[in-house]
Design a protein around this motif. Structure first.
Motif, PDB file in Angstrom:
ATOM      1  N   GLN A   3       0.857  -1.183   0.000  1.00  0.00           N
ATOM      2  CA  GLN A   3       0.000   0.000   0.000  1.00  0.00           C
ATOM      3  C   GLN A   3       0.895   1.235   0.000  1.00  0.00           C
ATOM      4  O   GLN A   3       1.969   1.226   0.591  1.00  0.00           O
ATOM      5  CB  GLN A   3      -0.886   0.042   1.242  1.00  0.00           C
ATOM      6  CG  GLN A   3      -1.790  -1.154   1.405  1.00  0.00           C
ATOM      7  CD  GLN A   3      -2.631  -1.039   2.644  1.00  0.00           C
ATOM      8  OE1 GLN A   3      -3.461  -0.148   2.759  1.00  0.00           O
ATOM      9  NE2 GLN A   3      -2.414  -1.939   3.598  1.00  0.00           N
ATOM     10  N   THR A   4       0.427   2.293  -0.624  1.00  0.00           N
ATOM     11  CA  THR A   4       1.151   3.559  -0.605  1.00  0.00           C
ATOM     12  C   THR A   4       0.200   4.651  -0.129  1.00  0.00           C
ATOM     13  O   THR A   4      -0.942   4.719  -0.594  1.00  0.00           O
ATOM     14  CB  THR A   4       1.695   3.908  -2.006  1.00  0.00           C
ATOM     15  OG1 THR A   4       2.557   2.848  -2.444  1.00  0.00           O
ATOM     16  CG2 THR A   4       2.483   5.208  -1.968  1.00  0.00           C
ATOM     17  N   GLU A  21       8.578   4.226  11.834  1.00  0.00           N
ATOM     18  CA  GLU A  21       8.363   3.598  13.139  1.00  0.00           C
ATOM     19  C   GLU A  21       6.888   3.628  13.536  1.00  0.00           C
ATOM     20  O   GLU A  21       6.379   2.653  14.095  1.00  0.00           O
ATOM     21  CB  GLU A  21       9.222   4.278  14.199  1.00  0.00           C
ATOM     22  CG  GLU A  21      10.700   3.982  14.038  1.00  0.00           C
ATOM     23  CD  GLU A  21      11.592   4.775  14.975  1.00  0.00           C
ATOM     24  OE1 GLU A  21      11.084   5.650  15.716  1.00  0.00           O
ATOM     25  OE2 GLU A  21      12.810   4.523  14.959  1.00  0.00           O
ATOM     26  N   ALA A  22       6.208   4.724  13.237  1.00  0.00           N
ATOM     27  CA  ALA A  22       4.782   4.824  13.556  1.00  0.00           C
ATOM     28  C   ALA A  22       3.986   3.778  12.783  1.00  0.00           C
ATOM     29  O   ALA A  22       3.082   3.137  13.337  1.00  0.00           O
ATOM     30  CB  ALA A  22       4.266   6.226  13.248  1.00  0.00           C
ATOM     31  N   LEU A  23       4.326   3.594  11.529  1.00  0.00           N
ATOM     32  CA  LEU A  23       3.616   2.617  10.699  1.00  0.00           C
ATOM     33  C   LEU A  23       3.943   1.194  11.109  1.00  0.00           C
ATOM     34  O   LEU A  23       3.061   0.339  11.214  1.00  0.00           O
ATOM     35  CB  LEU A  23       3.946   2.841   9.225  1.00  0.00           C
ATOM     36  CG  LEU A  23       3.399   4.132   8.626  1.00  0.00           C
ATOM     37  CD1 LEU A  23       4.037   4.407   7.276  1.00  0.00           C
ATOM     38  CD2 LEU A  23       1.885   4.082   8.513  1.00  0.00           C
ATOM     39  N   GLU A  24       5.220   0.920  11.377  1.00  0.00           N
ATOM     40  CA  GLU A  24       5.637  -0.440  11.717  1.00  0.00           C
ATOM     41  C   GLU A  24       5.119  -0.882  13.085  1.00  0.00           C
ATOM     42  O   GLU A  24       5.096  -2.075  13.377  1.00  0.00           O
ATOM     43  CB  GLU A  24       7.157  -0.552  11.644  1.00  0.00           C
ATOM     44  CG  GLU A  24       7.650  -0.497  10.206  1.00  0.00           C
ATOM     45  CD  GLU A  24       9.165  -0.445  10.066  1.00  0.00           C
ATOM     46  OE1 GLU A  24       9.859  -0.224  11.082  1.00  0.00           O
ATOM     47  OE2 GLU A  24       9.643  -0.599   8.934  1.00  0.00           O
ATOM     48  N   ALA A  25       4.656   0.048  13.900  1.00  0.00           N
ATOM     49  CA  ALA A  25       4.093  -0.297  15.201  1.00  0.00           C
ATOM     50  C   ALA A  25       2.671  -0.850  15.080  1.00  0.00           C
ATOM     51  O   ALA A  25       2.150  -1.436  16.035  1.00  0.00           O
ATOM     52  CB  ALA A  25       4.091   0.933  16.112  1.00  0.00           C
ATOM     53  N   LEU A  26       2.065  -0.706  13.914  1.00  0.00           N
ATOM     54  CA  LEU A  26       0.692  -1.178  13.709  1.00  0.00           C
ATOM     55  C   LEU A  26       0.652  -2.678  13.434  1.00  0.00           C
ATOM     56  O   LEU A  26       1.536  -3.221  12.759  1.00  0.00           O
ATOM     57  CB  LEU A  26       0.053  -0.456  12.519  1.00  0.00           C
ATOM     58  CG  LEU A  26      -0.212   1.029  12.672  1.00  0.00           C
ATOM     59  CD1 LEU A  26      -0.692   1.603  11.340  1.00  0.00           C
ATOM     60  CD2 LEU A  26      -1.230   1.281  13.767  1.00  0.00           C
ATOM     61  N   ASP A  27      -0.393  -3.323  13.939  1.00  0.00           N
ATOM     62  CA  ASP A  27      -0.629  -4.726  13.607  1.00  0.00           C
ATOM     63  C   ASP A  27      -0.880  -4.837  12.109  1.00  0.00           C
ATOM     64  O   ASP A  27      -1.581  -4.015  11.528  1.00  0.00           O
ATOM     65  CB  ASP A  27      -1.846  -5.265  14.356  1.00  0.00           C
ATOM     66  CG  ASP A  27      -1.572  -5.459  15.843  1.00  0.00           C
ATOM     67  OD1 ASP A  27      -0.393  -5.580  16.220  1.00  0.00           O
ATOM     68  OD2 ASP A  27      -2.550  -5.479  16.609  1.00  0.00           O
ATOM     69  N   GLY A  28      -0.299  -5.837  11.504  1.00  0.00           N
ATOM     70  CA  GLY A  28      -0.512  -6.071  10.082  1.00  0.00           C
ATOM     71  C   GLY A  28       0.513  -5.421   9.182  1.00  0.00           C
ATOM     72  O   GLY A  28       0.492  -5.625   7.980  1.00  0.00           O
ATOM     73  N   VAL A  29       1.428  -4.625   9.753  1.00  0.00           N
ATOM     74  CA  VAL A  29       2.467  -3.984   8.946  1.00  0.00           C
ATOM     75  C   VAL A  29       3.763  -4.774   9.095  1.00  0.00           C
ATOM     76  O   VAL A  29       4.307  -4.904  10.200  1.00  0.00           O
ATOM     77  CB  VAL A  29       2.694  -2.513   9.368  1.00  0.00           C
ATOM     78  CG1 VAL A  29       3.880  -1.915   8.605  1.00  0.00           C
ATOM     79  CG2 VAL A  29       1.435  -1.700   9.126  1.00  0.00           C
ATOM     80  N   GLY A  45       2.106  -5.174   3.968  1.00  0.00           N
ATOM     81  CA  GLY A  45       1.262  -5.776   4.983  1.00  0.00           C
ATOM     82  C   GLY A  45      -0.202  -5.515   4.695  1.00  0.00           C
ATOM     83  O   GLY A  45      -0.549  -4.894   3.697  1.00  0.00           O
ATOM     84  N   ALA A  46      -1.042  -5.977   5.615  1.00  0.00           N
ATOM     85  CA  ALA A  46      -2.483  -5.910   5.391  1.00  0.00           C
ATOM     86  C   ALA A  46      -3.191  -4.986   6.369  1.00  0.00           C
ATOM     87  O   ALA A  46      -4.335  -5.214   6.722  1.00  0.00           O
ATOM     88  CB  ALA A  46      -3.066  -7.311   5.481  1.00  0.00           C
ATOM     89  N   ALA A  47      -2.532  -3.934   6.810  1.00  0.00           N
ATOM     90  CA  ALA A  47      -3.154  -2.994   7.750  1.00  0.00           C
ATOM     91  C   ALA A  47      -4.224  -2.164   7.054  1.00  0.00           C
ATOM     92  O   ALA A  47      -4.154  -1.896   5.853  1.00  0.00           O
ATOM     93  CB  ALA A  47      -2.096  -2.084   8.355  1.00  0.00           C
TER      94      ALA A  47
END
Length: 65
Positions: A3-4, A21-29, A45-47
């Motif tokens: 996703q972009t 870091e903010a994005l990678e902290a999410l489940d599914g990323v 990922g599927a966030a």
């Protein structure tokens, strides 16, 4: 899944790192790469896109899916 999203307000390497870091902290990323020159972030990922935008905005940047 890749996703972009559009991210505005990044001006330096530290900004890119903060967004990643903010994005990678999410489940599914699985991973995230921010690019200030393109004003974007690419996410593996599927966030949920809305969650991605919210995470970036919570980090202090403007975002849209």
């Amino acid at each position: 899944m890749t996703q972009t999203i559009t991210v505005e307000g990044m001006t330096c390497d530290h900004c890119e790192q903060t967004v990643e870091e903010a994005l990678e902290a999410l489940d599914g990323v699985a991973s995230a790469t921010a690019d200030r020159d393109d004003e974007s972030a690419t996410i593996e990922g599927a966030a949920d896109p809305e969650a991605l935008v919210s995470a970036v905005e919570d980090a202090g940047y403007e975002a849209s899916a």
